[in-house]
Design an enzyme around this catalytic site. Sequence first.
Site, PDB file in Angstrom:
ATOM      1  CD  GLU A  67       5.816  17.590 -22.042  1.00 45.99           C
ATOM      2  OE1 GLU A  67       5.191  18.529 -21.511  1.00 45.99           O
ATOM      3  OE2 GLU A  67       5.273  16.507 -22.375  1.00 45.99           O
TER       4      GLU A  67
ATOM      5  CG  HIS B 209      -0.122  17.195 -22.861  1.00 47.24           C
ATOM      6  ND1 HIS B 209       0.643  18.343 -22.965  1.00 47.24           N
ATOM      7  CD2 HIS B 209       0.716  16.229 -22.392  1.00 47.24           C
ATOM      8  CE1 HIS B 209       1.879  18.072 -22.549  1.00 47.24           C
ATOM      9  NE2 HIS B 209       1.951  16.802 -22.197  1.00 47.24           N
TER      10      HIS B 209
ATOM     11  CG  ASN C 153      -3.178  18.071 -18.922  1.00 43.95           C
ATOM     12  OD1 ASN C 153      -2.262  17.260 -18.922  1.00 43.95           O
ATOM     13  ND2 ASN C 153      -4.057  18.155 -17.934  1.00 43.95           N
TER      14      ASN C 153
ATOM     15  NE  ARG D  72      -3.968  -2.089   2.064  1.00 44.55           N
ATOM     16  CZ  ARG D  72      -3.784  -3.121   2.882  1.00 44.55           C
ATOM     17  NH1 ARG D  72      -2.833  -3.091   3.788  1.00 44.55           N
ATOM     18  NH2 ARG D  72      -4.568  -4.162   2.790  1.00 44.55           N
TER      19      ARG D  72
ATOM     20  CE  LYS E 133      -1.469  14.414 -13.451  1.00 48.19           C
ATOM     21  NZ  LYS E 133      -1.950  14.913 -14.757  1.00 48.19           N
TER      22      LYS E 133
ATOM     23  NE  ARG F 248       0.091  17.680 -11.629  1.00 42.64           N
ATOM     24  CZ  ARG F 248       0.673  16.718 -10.940  1.00 42.64           C
ATOM     25  NH1 ARG F 248       0.375  16.533  -9.666  1.00 42.64           N
ATOM     26  NH2 ARG F 248       1.565  15.925 -11.517  1.00 42.64           N
TER      27      ARG F 248
ATOM     28  CD  GLU G 184      -4.581  17.415 -14.312  1.00 42.36           C
ATOM     29  OE1 GLU G 184      -3.433  16.918 -14.194  1.00 42.36           O
ATOM     30  OE2 GLU G 184      -5.294  17.274 -15.295  1.00 42.36           O
TER      31      GLU G 184
ATOM     32  CG  HIS H 216      -2.582  12.513 -24.777  1.00 44.89           C
ATOM     33  ND1 HIS H 216      -3.125  12.963 -23.603  1.00 44.89           N
ATOM     34  CD2 HIS H 216      -1.269  12.290 -24.525  1.00 44.89           C
ATOM     35  CE1 HIS H 216      -2.173  13.011 -22.674  1.00 44.89           C
ATOM     36  NE2 HIS H 216      -1.046  12.614 -23.207  1.00 44.89           N
TER      37      HIS H 216
ATOM     38  CG  HIS I 221       4.444  12.713 -24.570  1.00 41.27           C
ATOM     39  ND1 HIS I 221       3.066  12.693 -24.557  1.00 41.27           N
ATOM     40  CD2 HIS I 221       4.817  13.672 -23.681  1.00 41.27           C
ATOM     41  CE1 HIS I 221       2.631  13.589 -23.693  1.00 41.27           C
ATOM     42  NE2 HIS I 221       3.662  14.199 -23.140  1.00 41.27           N
TER      43      HIS I 221
ATOM     44  CE  LYS J  21       4.489  18.154 -13.110  1.00 38.79           C
ATOM     45  NZ  LYS J  21       4.825  17.024 -13.973  1.00 38.79           N
TER      46      LYS J  21
HETATM   47 ZN    ZN Z   1       3.688  15.681 -21.682  1.00 36.99          ZN
END
Ligand code: ZN
Length: 362
Positions: A188, A251, A248, A124, A146, A244, A240, A255, A268, A230
Site C-alpha cells: 500500500e 484493488h 483503488n 448514531r 471508511k 479518492r 469518494e 479483490h 490483502h 492519504k
Molecule cells: Zn488496500
Amino acid sequence: MNGMDVRTLRVELGDRSYPIHIGPALLSRHPELLFDAVRGSQALVLSDANVAPLYLSFVRPGLSARSSAELVIPPGEREKTLDRFAEVMHAFAGMRASRDVTLIALGGGVVGDLGGFAAACWMRGVRFVQVPTTLLAMVDSSVGGKTAVDLPEGKNLVGAFHQPSAVIIDTDTLSTLPDRELRAGLAEVVKYGAIFDAAFFAWLEAHAESLLHRDAAALAEAIERSCRHKADVVARDETEQGDRALLNFGHTFGHAIETLGGYELVLHGEAVAIGMVCAARLSARSGRAPAADTERLVSLLRRLGLPTDTPGHLDRHALLDAMRLDKKNRSGALRLILWNGIGAARIVDGVGDGDVLKAFDA
Ligand code: ZN
Ligand code: ADP
C-alpha cells in the site's frame, strides 16, 4: 525526549478535522496524545487477541481517571462480522455508555474497521480514536473514515463513513508485526508512489532494503509520506466522488484475486501488489503508459518480497466475473484505475473484457 520526534499531520475536514501523530514509543512517552483525543468520561478499548497482550497496557495511562472497558476479539479478517459488531454494541450497553463515550481501536485494519463502524452506530455516532498496529492500517485504513464489516457475500458490504477524532501511530508497535504482514503493508505504501508521486516511488526504490529490514527512520518516513497523501486525498474528496477512487489502484484486480484465492492464501496487500501489476500491464498494452514503468513496479515489489504474478490456478474468466461485482462499477461497464506511468493514475471507464483478461498474465 523533547517531543520533536512526534510528527503531526492533519486531515482537513472543517469541524471534523483531526490529527495523525506519528513517532516511536508514542503511547508510552506521550500518553497525553490519547488523553486529549478522548473527550468524555468513558472509553471502550477494542483490540484483538494478538495485539491486546502486547499493547493494551500502553493505552491505559492515556485513559487515566476514565471509566473504561476492554473488549478483545479473536484475530483475523473472519472476525469482521455483524456478530462481532453486535458484541461491541453489547459492550457499550454493558458499560452504560452515553453519547460522549470514545471507542479506541487498538490493532490492525480488522479492529479499526469494526471499531469505527461500531462507533458510527452506537447512539448514531460517537467519537473514536485509531491506534493502528499494522503497517497497512497505519498508512491506509486508519485514516479517512471508511468503516465496515464483511458479509459472507463479500467484503465491506455493511459500513459507513465515520471519521476518527485522532490517529495515533506508535511506530514501535511494528517491531512485533510478522514479516509477511509488514511486506503486505509495503504494497500500500508503493501504491501512493505509483498513483501520486514519482519522487516517492524513486525514494522507495532507493530504500527498499532499509524498509524490509525495519530501519526505523525509513519506516517513519514512508509512513509519514503515505499518510500525507492519504490525508490530502481524503480532504479533497471525503466520500469518494472523485479522485479518492485513485486509491483503488490495483484493488479491483486484487479483490478478485482475494475472493477467489481465499483470504487465508493471499493477504490483502499481496493481492494489491499483483493487482497493481495487472493495472500497469493493461495501461501499457493500451498505449497509456510506458512498459518500462511496469518493469520498475514489478522489480520494486519483488525486492520488497511481494508477489507479482496472478496465481496460475485461478480461472481468468472467474476473476473477471468477480471484478464486475466491484462497488466502483457504474451500471455494467468496468471502471478501473489505470496509470499513465509512475505517479500518474487515472480513472478509466468502459475497459473491454478482452483487455482485462489479458492483463492477468505477462
Ligand atoms: Zn488496500
Ligand atoms: P490488516 O491491518 O492487514 O488489515 P489485521 O487487523 O487482520 O490486518 O492484522 C493482521 C494480523 O496481525 C492479525 O493477526 C493481528 O492480530 C496481527 N497484528 C496486528 N498488529 C500487530 C502487531 N503490532 N504485532 C503483532 N501482531 C499484530
